[in-house]
Design an enzyme around this catalytic site. Structure first.
Site, PDB file in Angstrom:
ATOM      1  N   CYS A   1       3.037  10.387 -39.765  1.00  0.00           N
ATOM      2  CA  CYS A   1       4.311   9.928 -40.336  1.00  0.00           C
ATOM      3  C   CYS A   1       5.124  11.136 -40.806  1.00  0.00           C
ATOM      4  O   CYS A   1       6.315  11.229 -40.559  1.00  0.00           O
ATOM      5  CB  CYS A   1       4.067   8.966 -41.495  1.00  0.00           C
ATOM      6  SG  CYS A   1       5.590   8.247 -42.133  1.00  0.00           S
TER       7      CYS A   1
ATOM      8  N   CYS B   1       0.850  -1.183   0.000  1.00  0.00           N
ATOM      9  CA  CYS B   1       0.000   0.000   0.000  1.00  0.00           C
ATOM     10  C   CYS B   1       0.896   1.247   0.000  1.00  0.00           C
ATOM     11  O   CYS B   1       1.734   1.397   0.880  1.00  0.00           O
ATOM     12  CB  CYS B   1      -0.915  -0.023   1.223  1.00  0.00           C
ATOM     13  SG  CYS B   1      -1.988   1.413   1.294  1.00  0.00           S
TER      14      CYS B   1
ATOM     15  N   CYS C   1      -4.460   4.691 -37.374  1.00  0.00           N
ATOM     16  CA  CYS C   1      -5.560   4.442 -38.319  1.00  0.00           C
ATOM     17  C   CYS C   1      -6.794   3.979 -37.549  1.00  0.00           C
ATOM     18  O   CYS C   1      -6.717   3.049 -36.759  1.00  0.00           O
ATOM     19  CB  CYS C   1      -5.146   3.375 -39.331  1.00  0.00           C
ATOM     20  SG  CYS C   1      -6.488   2.967 -40.484  1.00  0.00           S
TER      21      CYS C   1
END
Lengths: 422, 445
Positions: free
Chosen positions: A353, A135, A389
């Site tokens: 690109c 934790c 894409c």
């Protein structure tokens, strides 16, 4: 349908999905709802030292509007009386004898405290113990939780104390707030921990309210570092998991995978990289316990499609496929290819690109739609266009090897082959 | 059968003229819609916007929570971006080419998102543009329609002092007087114009008409340049017998009534025929129906394929219960006691393409007669030919001729909008005003 029964250190459950130690497992009412919904088991929220929580405990990182990428909490371990928790654990064990009941523990750093809490837990009939060495907030300041998990020697010492009295399997839960989990992983395995679970949450600041300038979550005008979890942490969890599975010492300990598991696919990835079962918390907190059905069914359907019959068959299958960078094949080469039947002319491949990669996409402008083509000779096969894409299967990467021979960096360098040739 | 007002209850009028494209009800839903945008590069939507608003950019800004930035992106290309978000036929412009069409999905709701940002700007009166210091030049703009306002705003931003002369009681041109009331309200138009004028440096003189109150020659003398954004006049005459009977009205007059009077004050027939199939014809037909006409028939001399309105607009008319007579040309209006009684139409067939490259309707020699009491002519507005000739700028069939620097044949006199194009969308007029402003600034330098 594939058999998704799970056996972790001899702890059996009808499926490999346990609810990890956290708010969903902090009392009987939630745990019963979870087990009724079909969860394979629970790790009861950490017991031990008495604490006090604050109000306003969670915050989140959103994307695309209201989708949650990451989640953060500053809640501490259980704030309910130890005896009440133990009583409720007994009741749940009686009501659901076929489910896994593991109890998370954390207490002051002395042998007596640990012996006491381990013994009391065993008396309930629980199936296992998980040591919370992880934790990252609140308890660390008191030398507990991640403070233990960040120091291999302290971790080793505490595990040794626990193993002196433990009669049921002990799992040690590690913190990702370290540069490597291997040193502490080795220490706890050498000290006798039967299994490991990881990751706990990552220290974080999820964001700031830009009106009040107070970081989230806001506790009366202030905030504190919290523990980050949810989908965004999965890649980090998978990396830490892999390092333990690859290590000669830690690989002997079964691992319960934790960290951002939201869908069955995430779970499959943890299994493939060597987890023997998985634990889920954030996804249940953000959707309710009903998601267990999707997890089980998705996992089973995938196993059926691929012809796997039991979980044991898939655990670790991808581990050999993770190698070192220097062993990768330099002659392997791919180039992007655009399927013009699927192209929607968004131009994202081109602009990304052109601006940030290798100017390998050619644009032919027209109104209203441009056409895009790959310049194969310029393409380095980075995948960026395929990633941006929006359409699956529009951009694919085609293999265009630079040579038949497998040759890695070490060999390449040894032979003095040309560098910086792009 | 009779032409009468007050056909419906107050609630019916309110319901019939409420916003046809309601805005987002919640900020969150706008953000969700904004996140549907793929953020295309060299985006098709922007290419088809006559004012080339950077659409992916303003949508990204909404997605990121920068609504002010989003409004600035829109207004810097189109100062009437709010009005255009309500009246643009987006189905044939930006939204018509959204790449979601390739996925057989609903396009991103560009207009609705544009409205989201820009209406907020209007409501909050965000000051998004600063006016340059005065450059000591004065320009007169004739006509406070979209072309004139857009030209005036761009000029004022560059420090020119602008005076707009408007013949009507209120500015806005067709935005204020010529578009269906369920798309834009008069209150909205005034708010939009107030917002445009808040840049400062623009003075509007209302009820000042060219040739009636001033001449172009006077403007030339008193100002450094003049922009003519005078729009178009009344609807083209049908040139058929009976056209002067009581109950034959011009669509522009009809819509102007709707935009200026209480709905209950507007008289409409029992059986209405609307001649034409452009956007104005649709606006007239649907509003006649919404005012309580029992039957509304659109009469068009070509077929559905040649119609000038968009499919979306046609659907509005059909859903309102208007019927359509395709391939019918009005031949004669028959009356009784000087009032319209029947419309005789000639059946047409499509022949060879005409100079609009659409197939031309040819009479078949058969007629159809329909009962009507009100005929609304919506066959396209004609230019102010006489007025333009008086001003001695060169024209072509009444449309003002300009060069590629938006200048007429008289140096220093520029023009744009419907008066030049012969009638296009509001968004085209805004762009024409913008172009003229740039040309005027170059001329003044």
């Amino acid at each position: 349908m594939a058999d998704i029964h799970s056996n972790f250190l001899g702890i059996k459950s009808p499926n490999p999905f346990w609810l990890s130690s956290g708010p969903p497992t902090d009392k009987k009412i939630n745990v019963i709802r979870a087990l009724e919904a079909g969860w394979g088991g629970v790790v009861w929220k950490t017991l031990g030292t008495q604490i006090k929580n604050v109000s306003s405990r969670y915050s989140s990182l959103h994307f695309n509007g209201r989708k949650i990428a990451g989640f953060n909490n500053i809640e501490l371990i259980s704030d309910r009386p130890l005896e009440l928790n133990l009583l409720e654990i007994r009741e749940v064990l009686r009501l659901f004898p076929d489910r896994a009941m593991v109890v998370s523990l954390m207490t002051d750093n002395n042998k007596e405290s640990w012996h006491e809490v381990v013994k009391k837990t065993q008396d309930t009939g629980a199936h296992g113990i998980e040591l919370n060495f992880s934790c990252p907030h609140g308890m660390v300041e008191r030398s507990m939780g991640a403070a233990v998990g960040q120091d291999p020697e302290i971790a080793r010492m505490v595990v040794e104390w626990v193993m002196e009295v433990a009669e049921i399997p002990v799992i040690t839960k590690l913190t990702p707030n370290v540069h490597s989990v291997v040193p502490v992983g080795r220490a706890v395995v050498e000290a006798g921990s039967n299994g490991i679970s990881l990751i706990n949450t990552i220290q974080s600041v999820t964001g700031i309210d830009l009106d009040t300038l107070v970081p989230n979550p806001n506790v009366g005008g202030s905030s504190a570092f919290g523990g980050y979890c949810g989908p965004a942490v999965k890649p980090i969890a998978l990396k830490f998991l892999t390092t333990l599975v690859q290590d000669e010492v830690t690989k002997s300990a079964p691992i319960s995978g934790i960290g951002g598991i939201t869908t069955w696919k995430d779970a499959v990835e943890f299994f493939l990289l060597g987890a023997s079962n998985v634990q889920v918390c954030t996804a249940a907190m953000l959707n309710g316990f009903r998601i267990i059905n999707d997890l089980c069914e998705g996992l089973g359907n995938w196993m059926d499609d691929k012809g796997y019959k039991t979980l044991d068959e898939i655990i670790g299958l991808s581990v050999p496929k993770m190698t070192k960078w220097e062993k990768l094949d330099i002659n392997f080469h791919i180039v992007a290819n655009i399927n013009h039947d699927r192209c929607i002319h968004c131009g994202l491949c081109y602009i990304t690109c052109e601006d940030t990669s290798h100017q390998s996409v050619e644009m032919e402008q027209s109104v209203p739609y441009n056409t895009y083509k790959i310049k194969e000779e310029e393409c380095v096969g980075c995948n960026l266009c395929k990633i941006v894409c929006p359409i699956n299967g529009c951009i694919t990467m085609l293999e265009r090897r630079k040579g038949d021979e497998y040759i890695n960096w070490l060999e390449y360098q040894k032979r003095g082959l040309p560098l910086n040739d792009h | 059968m009779s032409i009468q007002s007050n056909r419906l209850s107050k609630e019916e009028y309110e319901n019939n003229f409420s916003d046809i494209h309601p805005p987002f009800g919640f900020d969150e839903t706008a953000v969700i819609e904004a996140n549907r945008c793929f953020n295309c590069f060299d985006a098709p939507c922007t290419k088809l916007c006559p004012t080339t608003i950077d659409i992916p950019r303003f949508i990204r800004q909404i997605a990121s929570g920068d609504i002010k930035g989003s409004a600035r992106t829109i207004f810097s290309s189109n100062i009437m971006g709010t009005g255009c978000s309500k009246v643009c036929p987006v189905e044939k412009l930006c939204e018509g080419v959204c790449v979601y069409h390739f996925l057989k999905e609903k396009p991103v709701s560009i207009a609705k998102l544009q409205r989201f940002s820009t209406e907020k700007a209007l409501r909050e009166k965000w000051k998004l543009f600063d006016r340059k210091h005065g450059i000591g030049k004065k320009v007169a703009v004739v006509g406070a329609g979209p072309a004139g306002l857009s030209c005036a705003h761009a000029l004022s931003m560059s420090g020119v002092d602008v005076t707009i002369f408007e013949k009507e009681k209120r500015p806005g041109g067709l935005m204020t007087y010529g578009i269906a009331g369920y798309k834009v309200t008069s209150g909205f138009c005034q708010d939009e114009i107030d917002y445009i004028l808040s840049i400062g440096g623009i003075q509007i003189q209302l009820e000042k008409e060219l040739e009636n109150h001033f001449t172009l020659e006077q403007l030339r003398k008193n100002y450094d340049a003049v922009f003519l954004g005078i729009g178009l006049g009344m609807t083209r005459s049908l040139n058929i017998p009976g056209e002067s009977l009581e109950g034959v009205i011009d669509a522009m007059t009809f819509i102007k009534q709707i935009r200026t009077l209480e709905h209950s004050q507007i008289a409409v027939g029992e059986k209405v025929a609307v001649i034409g199939m452009g956007m104005t014809a649709i606006d007239a037909a649907t509003q006649a129906k919404r005012l309580g006409a029992r039957e509304v028939t659109l009469v068009y001399r070509r077929s559905v394929r040649e119609k000038p309105c968009t499919d979306t607009e046609l659907k509005v008319a059909l859903l309102d219960g208007c019927s359509i007579l395709w391939l019918m040309s009005p031949k004669e209006i028959l009356g009784e006691n000087g009032k319209v009684k029947k419309l005789v139409c000639e059946k047409m067939i499509l022949g060879e393409p005409d100079n609009s490259s659409r197939r031309a309707p040819v009479p078949m020699g058969e007629t159809v007669t329909i009962d009507v009491d009100l005929i609304i002519k919506a066959t396209g507005q004609v230019p102010y030919e006489t007025l333009i000739r008086k001003s001695s700028v060169q024209d072509k069939d009444g449309k003002i001729s300009i060069n590629d620097m938006a200048m007429t044949t008289i140096p220093g006199i520029f023009a744009g909008g419907d008066a030049v194009s012969g009638g296009k969308e509001v968004v085209n007029a805004v762009q024409a005003g913008k172009n003229a402003a740039q040309a005027i600034l170059a001329y003044l330098r």
